[in-house]
Design a protein around this motif. Structure first.
Motif, PDB file in Angstrom:
ATOM      1  N   ARG A  32     -38.479 -59.712  39.149  1.00  0.00           N
ATOM      2  CA  ARG A  32     -39.297 -59.818  37.931  1.00  0.00           C
ATOM      3  C   ARG A  32     -40.305 -60.964  38.075  1.00  0.00           C
ATOM      4  NH1 ARG A  32     -36.949 -57.377  33.279  1.00  0.00           N
ATOM      5  NH2 ARG A  32     -35.666 -55.633  34.013  1.00  0.00           N
ATOM      6  N   TRP A  33     -39.828 -62.066  38.652  1.00  0.00           N
ATOM      7  CA  TRP A  33     -40.715 -63.201  38.881  1.00  0.00           C
ATOM      8  C   TRP A  33     -41.864 -62.826  39.823  1.00  0.00           C
ATOM      9  CZ3 TRP A  33     -41.884 -68.127  37.524  1.00  0.00           C
ATOM     10  CH2 TRP A  33     -42.580 -68.895  38.442  1.00  0.00           C
ATOM     11  N   GLU A  93     -37.085 -63.107  28.543  1.00  0.00           N
ATOM     12  CA  GLU A  93     -36.478 -62.033  29.337  1.00  0.00           C
ATOM     13  C   GLU A  93     -35.793 -62.604  30.571  1.00  0.00           C
ATOM     14  OE1 GLU A  93     -38.053 -58.472  32.260  1.00  0.00           O
ATOM     15  OE2 GLU A  93     -39.235 -58.965  30.482  1.00  0.00           O
ATOM     16  N   TRP A  94     -36.458 -63.533  31.232  1.00  0.00           N
ATOM     17  CA  TRP A  94     -35.854 -64.145  32.415  1.00  0.00           C
ATOM     18  C   TRP A  94     -34.591 -64.921  32.046  1.00  0.00           C
ATOM     19  CZ3 TRP A  94     -41.198 -66.378  34.213  1.00  0.00           C
ATOM     20  CH2 TRP A  94     -41.990 -65.324  34.690  1.00  0.00           C
ATOM     21  N   LEU A 100     -33.843 -60.916  38.911  1.00  0.00           N
ATOM     22  CA  LEU A 100     -34.635 -62.018  38.357  1.00  0.00           C
ATOM     23  C   LEU A 100     -35.763 -62.401  39.302  1.00  0.00           C
ATOM     24  CD1 LEU A 100     -35.100 -64.230  36.252  1.00  0.00           C
ATOM     25  CD2 LEU A 100     -33.366 -65.610  37.415  1.00  0.00           C
TER      26      LEU A 100
END
Length: 324
Positions: free
Chosen positions: A44-45, A81-82, A41
């Motif tokens: 991705r951020w 998605e997150w 996560l």
């Protein structure tokens, strides 16, 4: 109760449970999985943030001593998605504890009276806990007492218990999007100018909500000297923050998940060995750094083994590395 559901005697070593000897490695594997998903996560951020999809555009006054900041969002963040990844994190944290409870309830071949009701409790009221323990009737009393000692109802505010938070998030994941993004005028970076100097300014945040929407008014910046006509002021970097709301309380996501992973690990160790009761999460809050409105610190609090409120970690600069 039939003979087959009677609790079976446990040997003395049950007071200190060991992986591979008394319980399987499944709880630890689930915890490692949650930790890996948490880092996914964050990655991705960081990928989304590094593309600079979000920034502030200033509108200067005639004397260029002040400017109004408005938000620009070039690409919508993949919040759904997150949220899915966050759901996986909390699911594995909860599963880690639930699998531990099952392993303990089936020690030495014991058979729980209601197998489908065996899970790690996280009760907000003592009365609910008292009703819950009958489902854990095959658990050694000393282990059950350790679990009782870390229940949410033992805290001044049960909503701030890490056990309550991950259980609530796990339930909410079944119904709705979890993650929300907020922009904050505090996260506006002071730009380095073409000549290599820096410009200092005072920020007055907007009272509007800080949702991530193009055109949102972020606040006003005021400088002692006129802002120079410099291309570095055409757009100002913004660092949004990921947050979640659990039982009416808003949490900064990265700090919350980092603590949740660590505290679930500590809870497992406490239940296994009973040596040091883990800290129980009370609060994760943001506060201004005195004299610098562009920075905030994240401070975490917990209840220690003597039931005293303690600060958990050193303040972290919210502007560092773009962490959510």
């Amino acid at each position: 109760m039939s003979d087959e559901h009677q609790p079976k005697p446990h040997n003395a070593v049950a007071t200190r449970l060991e992986y591979g000897r008394h319980i399987p490695h499944w709880p630890d594997m689930k915890l490692l999985r949650a930790k890996g998903q948490f880092h996914e996560l964050l990655n991705r951020w960081d990928m989304w943030m590094s593309a600079q999809h979000v920034y502030a555009v200033p509108t200067f006054s005639a004397d260029r001593l002040s400017a109004e900041l408005h938000l620009v969002v070039e690409m919508e963040p993949p919040v759904e998605e997150w949220s899915l990844i966050l759901g996986d994190v909390v699911h594995n944290l909860v599963s880690s504890l639930d699998s531990l409870a099952w392993a303990i309830c089936t020690l030495d071949g014991a058979t729980p009276a209601s197998p489908n009701r065996v899970y790690f409790p996280a009760d907000e009221k003592e009365s609910v806990w008292k009703g819950r323990v009958k489902d854990l009737n095959t658990m050694p009393p000393e282990i059950l007492e350790r679990i009782r000692a870390i229940q949410p109802w033992t805290l001044p505010d049960p909503r701030r218990s890490v056990l309550h938070i991950i259980k609530a998030l796990n339930n909410e994941d079944k119904h709705r999007q979890l993650v929300r993004l907020e922009s904050s005028v505090r996260s506006v970076a002071s730009p380095k100018l073409t000549d290599g100097t820096w410009t200092d300014f005072l920020i007055t945040p907007s009272t509007d909500d800080q949702s991530l929407t193009t055109g949102k008014h972020l606040g006003t910046i005021v400088a002692a000297q006129p802002f120079p006509d410099d291309p570095h002021f055409d757009r100002l970097e913004i660092s949004p923050r990921m947050k979640v709301v659990v039982s009416g309380l808003t949490w900064e996501l990265s700090s919350l998940l980092h603590l949740a992973v660590e505290l679930v690990r500590d809870c497992i160790s406490w239940v296994q060995a009973g040596e040091t009761r883990p800290p129980l999460l009370l609060n994760v809050e943001l506060a201004n750094v005195p004299g610098d409105p562009t920075r905030v610190i994240t401070q975490n609090y917990y209840i220690d083994e003597q039931d005293r409120e303690r600060a958990m970690n050193s303040p972290a600069d919210a502007n560092s590395s773009g962490t959510p």
